[in-house]
Design a protein around this motif. Structure first.
Motif, PDB file in Angstrom:
ATOM      1  N   TRP A 298       0.829  -1.200   0.000  1.00 18.17           N
ATOM      2  CA  TRP A 298       0.000   0.000   0.000  1.00 18.17           C
ATOM      3  C   TRP A 298       0.867   1.256   0.000  1.00 18.17           C
ATOM      4  N   THR A 299       0.493   2.249  -0.832  1.00 18.63           N
ATOM      5  CA  THR A 299       1.171   3.554  -0.838  1.00 18.63           C
ATOM      6  C   THR A 299       0.114   4.642  -0.864  1.00 18.63           C
ATOM      7  N   PRO A 300       0.434   5.805  -0.312  1.00 16.19           N
ATOM      8  CA  PRO A 300      -0.521   6.919  -0.365  1.00 16.19           C
ATOM      9  C   PRO A 300      -0.787   7.319  -1.815  1.00 16.19           C
ATOM     10  N   ARG A 301      -1.990   7.720  -2.119  1.00 17.22           N
ATOM     11  CA  ARG A 301      -2.401   8.193  -3.446  1.00 17.22           C
ATOM     12  C   ARG A 301      -2.161   7.158  -4.551  1.00 17.22           C
ATOM     13  N   SER A 302      -2.023   5.911  -4.185  1.00 18.67           N
ATOM     14  CA  SER A 302      -1.810   4.830  -5.156  1.00 18.67           C
ATOM     15  C   SER A 302      -0.680   5.138  -6.123  1.00 18.67           C
ATOM     16  N   GLU A 303       0.433   5.638  -5.617  1.00 16.84           N
ATOM     17  CA  GLU A 303       1.574   5.977  -6.469  1.00 16.84           C
ATOM     18  C   GLU A 303       2.107   4.731  -7.148  1.00 16.84           C
TER      19      GLU A 303
END
Length: 144
Positions: free
Chosen positions: A64-69
């Motif tokens: 998982w990464t913020p903002r689906s990078e």
């Protein structure tokens, strides 16, 4: 003047001999950028390998990464032009470099360590020969 042509002839001869030796390519596996290992590690290819390959994958990470990078994954190695052509046909529309989609592309080039940069459409198959011929022409014009 004859000494300059002799030196130019030797330079030309050495340039032609270098084409007979095994190709050298940068190698790395599953790196997140084109630094360190991907531009500092090279190997001499096997005799039948006539191309340097660079595989670039753009996809969501396995975590998982913020903002689906999305991330780049780069791999480089020796290969053949035949394999490269076949694999590029197989990839087809998956090599559409859209920022919002996952994609993967394979680039191939010929020439020692020509896969330094990770770019699409780079073709430097005869760059060293062109440089050699340009130097010879320049020497000839300077002495006439």
């Amino acid at each position: 003047m004859d000494k300059m042509f002799l030196q130019a002839g030797i330079l030309c001869f050495l340039g032609l001999i270098s084409f007979g030796w095994a190709l050298e390519c940068y190698v790395c596996t599953d790196q997140f950028d084109n630094r360190d290992k991907c531009i500092k590690t090279s190997v001499q290819c096997r005799e039948e390998e006539d191309a340097c390959l660079s595989m670039i994958v753009w996809r969501a990470p396995g975590f998982w990464t913020p903002r689906s990078e999305k991330i780049n994954i780069i791999s480089k190695r020796c290969g053949t032009n035949a394999y490269c052509s076949q694999r590029q046909r197989e990839l087809g529309l998956r090599c559409m470099r859209d920022w919002y989609k996952d994609w993967e592309c394979l680039e191939c080039c010929q020439g020692d360590r020509c896969n330094f940069y990770v770019t699409l459409g780079a073709s430097s198959a005869t760059s060293s020969m062109v440089l050699l011929l340009t130097t010879l022409i320049l020497i000839w014009f300077l002495h006439h």
